[in-house]
Enzyme design. Structure first.
Site, PDB file in Angstrom:
ATOM      1  CG  PHE A 154      -0.222   0.350   2.522  1.00  0.00           C
ATOM      2  CD1 PHE A 154      -0.019   1.676   2.907  1.00  0.00           C
ATOM      3  CD2 PHE A 154       0.240  -0.657   3.364  1.00  0.00           C
ATOM      4  CE1 PHE A 154       0.630   1.990   4.095  1.00  0.00           C
ATOM      5  CE2 PHE A 154       0.888  -0.354   4.547  1.00  0.00           C
ATOM      6  CZ  PHE A 154       1.089   0.979   4.914  1.00  0.00           C
ATOM      7  CE  LYS A 178      -2.771  -8.874  -3.538  1.00  0.00           C
ATOM      8  NZ  LYS A 178      -3.233  -7.903  -2.445  1.00  0.00           N
ATOM      9  CD  GLU A 181      -5.802  -6.041   0.766  1.00  0.00           C
ATOM     10  OE1 GLU A 181      -5.729  -6.631   1.859  1.00  0.00           O
ATOM     11  OE2 GLU A 181      -4.944  -6.156  -0.135  1.00  0.00           O
ATOM     12  NE  ARG A 182      -3.760  -2.432   4.590  1.00  0.00           N
ATOM     13  CZ  ARG A 182      -2.798  -2.570   5.500  1.00  0.00           C
ATOM     14  NH1 ARG A 182      -1.907  -1.603   5.649  1.00  0.00           N
ATOM     15  NH2 ARG A 182      -2.726  -3.646   6.231  1.00  0.00           N
ATOM     16  CB  SER A 231       5.202  -7.595   6.590  1.00  0.00           C
ATOM     17  OG  SER A 231       4.454  -8.765   6.277  1.00  0.00           O
ATOM     18  CB  CYS A 286      10.438  -0.397   2.934  1.00  0.00           C
ATOM     19  SG  CYS A 286      11.042   0.021   1.289  1.00  0.00           S
ATOM     20  CD  GLU A 388       9.066  -2.175   8.449  1.00  0.00           C
ATOM     21  OE1 GLU A 388       9.523  -1.428   7.562  1.00  0.00           O
ATOM     22  OE2 GLU A 388       8.558  -3.285   8.217  1.00  0.00           O
TER      23      GLU A 388
END
Length: 504
Positions: A154, A178, A181-182, A231, A286, A388
């Site tokens: 996202f 893909k 979805e956020r 993640s 990140c 994190e």
């Protein structure tokens, strides 16, 4: 009376918007207001299989298209996305929460990789050895893998999909994206722009979904390679599952990026760099610097004072507002998770210098806002140092000397990015050579390489031996075929040979 119900998003398959049929949806929020602005369908295994079949059929013609013609499609796409950049940035901001200027940078860094991929005709050239043996020539060629997939996060809904699809498409593959979805609207718009640029229908498909869609990709034999950013636990799962199913995989996970601050550094420059690198995009990067490591007590005390002063001046507000330093977090769950880490830091004994919890913006009281948070005296055994946090929280973890600072960055289980600020060239050179981290900045707070170098972390930040963008991307998205060719003279009669051939 107007209908205020959330709009319903689609998939993009075979060059068309396709409604979801699974009956499952996920809410897409406006993080600035906390309101649901759209619903995105979550694909079933069957829907993903149909998209893969579409991509497999379309790839045959696209892979046979010469690289120069494929490059021209990418050129046209760059022209179109640059024209659409401002509106695309606003769409990104509405769904993600980052500022419009930050969203523009998200798009631009993705476009730069597509620009690099336009050089595919050169990057796909093989090697040639004439007269490797008597009458024998040996040459290699790079060929597309077929159908490949990207599973993207996202926090960079434009940049990372473009990092994946640009080189993959230029190399002649078809691509299944893909996205998160956020915030799926920008990837869907990118697919429209590629179609407008001349990409054949079906070569690029965007399929929204959750774990069911991811597992459908991982277990479908027609998908030959998978790229992922997210993640670490999911990166490791995708890497291992892809490998078990015979797929190539490059999977990038979490990070805990340190900035080493040497006593000779200009602390005003350091503080400004840390504020931007730590709090930009609400820390949802990140490559965000989350740990400042000042060397020596005097350096640490002075840096803590300067950071505290600057933190108080930061401006937080809705993503589309002007003169805002950063906006809200992506979801209420993300806000709750980061607030939990702040409490953990307090419970573990770190010194809280600035507490961003309970931050509200007038007129946007339901938005997912967190003020800038700053901790001092963080030790390496604390949870908030090890894990994190992914939010606007900066930790000061002091080091007594250079060797201790070097060890802190090198020994952490994540090895994504690290930076050192110093005026000493010898120290910078030594640090760059010895630190056990994949990307290093010298007086650069966020060391994201330019498009024609490669991006990738080490240890639990990266799984796979090839990185994103740069030459590695073309190595990842192609397979090498080597041809040994011999044209015999008609009057040469050798007879059968039962020994392994050698070139003599």
């Amino acid at each position: 009376m107007t209908d205020s119900s959330p709009r319903e998003l689609t998939h993009f398959i075979g060059g068309k918007h396709v409604s979801g049929t699974s009956g499952r949806f996920s809410d897409v929020f406006d993080p600035s207001t906390g309101e649901v602005q759209a619903r995105v369908p979550l694909a079933s295994t069957e829907e993903m299989a149909a998209a893969i079949a579409n991509a497999e059929e379309a790839q045959v013609g696209w892979g046979a298209t010469n690289p120069q013609k494929r490059a021209r499609v990418l050129m046209k796409f760059v022209e179109l996305i640059n024209k659409d950049a401002l509106e695309l940035a606003k769409t990104l901001s509405r769904e993600h929460g980052k500022t419009v200027d930050d969203a523009k940078g998200d798009i631009q860094r993705g476009v730069e990789v597509v620009e690099f991929a336009i050089g595919a005709p050169h990057l796909l050239k093989g090697e040639y050895s004439s007269a490797a043996g008597t009458g024998i020539d040996v040459y290699s060629m790079r060929q597309p893998l077929g159908v490949v997939a990207g599973i993207t996060p996202f926090n960079f809904p434009a940049m990372i999909p473009l990092w994946k699809m640009g080189p993959a498409l230029a190399a002649g593959n078809s691509f299944i994206l893909k996205p998160s979805e956020r915030d799926p609207s920008v990837p869907l718009r990118i697919a429209e722009l590629f179609l407008e640029a001349g990409l054949p229908a079906g070569v690029l498909n965007v399929v929204n979904g959750d774990k069911e869609a991811v597992d459908a990709i991982l277990h479908d034999d027609r998908v030959k390679a998978v790229g992922f950013v997210g993640s670490t636990p999911i990166a490791q799962y995708i890497y291992e599952t892809a490998a078990q199913n015979g797929k190539r995989a490059q999977c990038f996970g979490g990070a805990k990026n340190h900035m080493i601050v040497m006593p000779d550094a200009d602390l005003d420059q350091v503080a400004d760099a840390l504020i931007g690198a730590g709090y930009g995009s609400a820390g949802e990067r990140c490559m965000a610097i989350s740990v400042a490591v000042p060397v020596g007590k005097e350096t640490g005390d002075a840096l803590a004072a300067k950071l505290t002063e600057r933190v108080k001046a930061l401006r937080i507000g809705p993503a589309l507002a002007e003169s805002v330093d950063y906006g809200p977090l992506i979801t209420a769950e993300a806000l709750q998770r980061v607030e939990g880490y702040i409490q953990t830091g307090i419970d573990e004994g770190a010194t809280l210098l600035a507490d961003g919890r309970g931050y509200t913006v007038e007129g946007y009281e339901n938005g997912f806002y967190l003020g800038p948070t700053l901790f001092d005296n963080v030790s390496t055994d604390m949870t908030v140092y090890k894990e994190e946090v992914f939010g606007p929280v900066l930790f000061i973890a002091r080091a007594d000397d250079y060797e201790q600072a070097l060890a802190m960055a090198s020994d952490h289980e994540f090895g994504n990015g690290v930076s050192i600020f110093t005026r000493d060239g010898d120290a910078a050179r030594d640090f760059s050579a010895r630190v056990n981290v994949g990307m290093v900045g010298v007086n650069v707070p966020i060391p994201v390489p330019i498009a024609y170098h490669t991006f990738g972390g080490w240890k639990k930040s990266g799984f796979g031996d090839l990185n994103q963008h740069g030459p590695d991307a073309f190595r990842f998205y192609t397979k090498t075929k080597t041809v040994t060719s011999r044209w015999l003279s008609h009057d040469l009669k050798e007879g059968a040979s039962f020994v392994i051939p050698t070139m003599h």
